[in-house]
Each structure stands twice: as C-alpha cells, then as structure tokens.
Design a protein around this motif. Sequence first.
Motif, mmCIF file in Angstrom:
data_model
loop_
_atom_site.group_PDB
_atom_site.id
_atom_site.type_symbol
_atom_site.label_atom_id
_atom_site.label_comp_id
_atom_site.label_asym_id
_atom_site.label_seq_id
_atom_site.Cartn_x
_atom_site.Cartn_y
_atom_site.Cartn_z
ATOM 1 N N ILE A 33 -5.558 10.008 -4.344
ATOM 2 C CA ILE A 33 -4.725 11.063 -3.779
ATOM 3 C C ILE A 33 -4.917 12.320 -4.622
ATOM 4 O O ILE A 33 -4.938 12.239 -5.851
ATOM 5 N N ARG A 75 -8.432 3.748 -3.862
ATOM 6 C CA ARG A 75 -7.699 4.767 -3.120
ATOM 7 C C ARG A 75 -7.514 5.962 -4.042
ATOM 8 O O ARG A 75 -7.454 5.823 -5.254
ATOM 9 N N ASP A 96 0.833 -1.204 0.000
ATOM 10 C CA ASP A 96 0.000 0.000 0.000
ATOM 11 C C ASP A 96 0.864 1.248 0.000
ATOM 12 O O ASP A 96 0.618 2.197 -0.752
ATOM 13 N N GLN A 97 1.883 1.230 0.864
ATOM 14 C CA GLN A 97 2.761 2.400 0.956
ATOM 15 C C GLN A 97 3.516 2.615 -0.345
ATOM 16 O O GLN A 97 3.667 3.749 -0.824
ATOM 17 N N ASP A 145 -7.520 -0.525 -4.101
ATOM 18 C CA ASP A 145 -6.973 -0.736 -2.759
ATOM 19 C C ASP A 145 -6.680 -2.217 -2.536
ATOM 20 O O ASP A 145 -7.320 -3.086 -3.116
ATOM 21 N N GLU A 189 1.197 4.012 -2.890
ATOM 22 C CA GLU A 189 0.858 5.406 -2.599
ATOM 23 C C GLU A 189 1.982 6.333 -3.054
ATOM 24 O O GLU A 189 1.737 7.397 -3.623
#
Lengths: 217, 158
Positions: free
Chosen positions: B147, B145, B46-47, B137, B50
């Motif tokens: 941003i 997700r 996930d990180q 996600d 991102e």
Amino acid sequence: MAVSTMKERDHIWHAEQGWTFIEATIGVVLVSIIVLGLAVTMMAMRETVDQSLAVRVMDQYGNDMMAHFQNVFETATSFVPIASQSSGQMDHFELHYVDPFSHVDIIHRYLATREQGVKRDNQRLDPQFPPQRMEHGRAFGVLGPHESFAVIRFTAEEAPRQGNSEAFSDGTIRITLTIRYTKESIEPGQSDYVRDMTYDTLCFMKNRYVDTGQQFP
Amino acid sequence: MDRWSLWTCERGGIDFVQIITAMMIIAIAAVSTTYSIYVGRLSFDDQLQEKQAIRYAREEMEYWSGRIFVEPLSSQEMLGDTQTGRRVLVDPRNPNDQSDNVWGRVFYARIIPVDLLLTGEETTDYYQIHVWVVWPDNIPEGQQRRIDFYSSMIQMNQ
C-alpha cells in the motif's frame, strides 16, 4: 457352487427386499459419524466465527479511534495532560484549538472508561461501542455476562522515536489504545477466552508551531 | 438380475449404493462449505491486515511530515529507506503463538524538494513524501501486498 456364492454375495451388498443387516449397520455408523463430525465442526466454527467477529469489532473501533486522533491533532494547538485525573493506564488530556475566525480558544477533554470506551467532553466518541450485538438476531444483552468488550489502556504521551529533536517531540503525541474481548468459559474450571488488541499511532500538531491567526484549518 | 435394479430398486426402499452416493454428496457439500468459510475468513484477515498496514503508513507519513515541518532533515534521512525498512507487526493472528505472526515492512522513498520557480532564487517550496508498506499475502500465498501513501509538506521556517 460358484453361482450360489455369487448370489449370496449379491444378497449381502444389495437386497431388493429391503436392507440387509450389514447395510443397515454400515448406514447407521456412517450417518452417526457424519452427524457427529458436523456437530463438532459446527460448534468449532461457531466459536471461531464469534472470536473472529469480536476481533473485527475491536479492529474497526481501534482504527477508527486512531484515525480520529490523527485528524483532531492535526488542527490542535496544544496538548495538556491532566495527571490528577489519570489513573493507571487510562489518561485524561485536553486538546486546545483556536477558532480560525474568532481566535477563541476551544478545549476538548478526552478520557476513556473501561466500559464506555473513549469519550470526548463526556460523550462517547463511538456510541456503538461496546456493541450491543455483533450480528442480527444475536444480542449481547441476551448473552449477558459471558461476553464483554472493555478498553483497558488509553495513553497519550510525548514519546516519539528516539533521536528526535525536542522541538519535534513536543508536538508529537503517541496515542495507545488497548481493547479487550472476554468470553467467559461455560465449563467451570476452564480458562476464559481473552483477546487483547493494541493500536497506537503518532499524531503531529502542526498548529502548535504556528502563530495565532495563521493556523491550518 | 436386471441391470438397472441396483439404481432403481422400488421394492426395498433406498439401496446401499444410493445411501453411499447420498453421503458422498453430503460430504462434498460439507467440504465445500468448510472451504468457503476458510476462504472467507482469510479474506477477513486480508482486510484486517490492510487496515493495519494503512495505519502504519499513516503513522510513517505523520512522522516525516512532522519532521520536515519542524526541522531540516539530514542528508541521510533525505535519501529514504527503500531497502531495509522498519519491521512492523501487521497481524498477530493467534496471540499465543508467535510463529504465525504476519510481519510487514515500512519503507519511504527519497524525499524530494520541489522548487516551483516562483522566485528567481533557488528555494524549496515543499517536499514530496512517499511511504509504502509491504506484507505477505494470504491468497495466493507467497505473493506480497503493498500500500502506497503520497503526500507533500512545507517547512515551517521557510
């Protein structure tokens, strides 16, 4: 007769005088399966964690470098590729800045080497790369030739998306960085684990279009 | 036979039922540990995803900032792209298997010219830019997700 059979059956499954042969055998087989399974799982997990950590290390470095270049290009006034110094997919280039107070031209020279990564004025941008260790208690120096990180591509070119004007293209540079992690196979004849991670980004030089003395700080 | 002798057999050492119980406990612990590591790894992914999404968003922002600064945008470009987006590779995961790639899309909203009304004339003092990246996600699966990046930029010749 029925009572006797019942007693015998009880005797097979649990004995108060100690283990029966069946209990001991099944116990040993089960323990062996568990130990073997755990050993194989741990080894696979160790391998996965190693690879995962290597990916994180490359990812951190790649993103740091991209953020760095976006920041430095923001205030740079010109980009000068040094073709004579570039080799293969490893470019050399200069970034020119103008000091906002003295108006003196400042030049930084960027290049990348396979072993030391991206360098500015011959100093490594990130002294932690390539890493000496990925986790506590486990040094890369100890593992030596089995694992390594290398920068295999570092290019800076005026290559924005197609269909843009020349004015925009001149001030927009695409930086591409490819990092490679290699873990040599211990078993002879088996191929090494190689993972490449590529990062690229657009960097726009605002100050290229601005008169001297009016640059953005 | 005493009812409790099955569980508290003192003469014969550990009982078969006891060892089975112990193994079940070990098995549950092993499964829990493995699952925790799996979830931890997904969290790492996930990180990573991102960070990639942030890089794409920054790149998109850099592109539109540069374009606005250097030259006037066409009316089509000013409308933004909120439907189709640009397809980007957020995470290749296993590089040898293309089927597990995680793809995202980069969008940008209508670019808004802002007039601060500092002069009597109708002018554009700066432009508002909004870009965002959307990608699937890991936990929970099926959700998205997103941003968002916001910025503003002046035009060079104004």
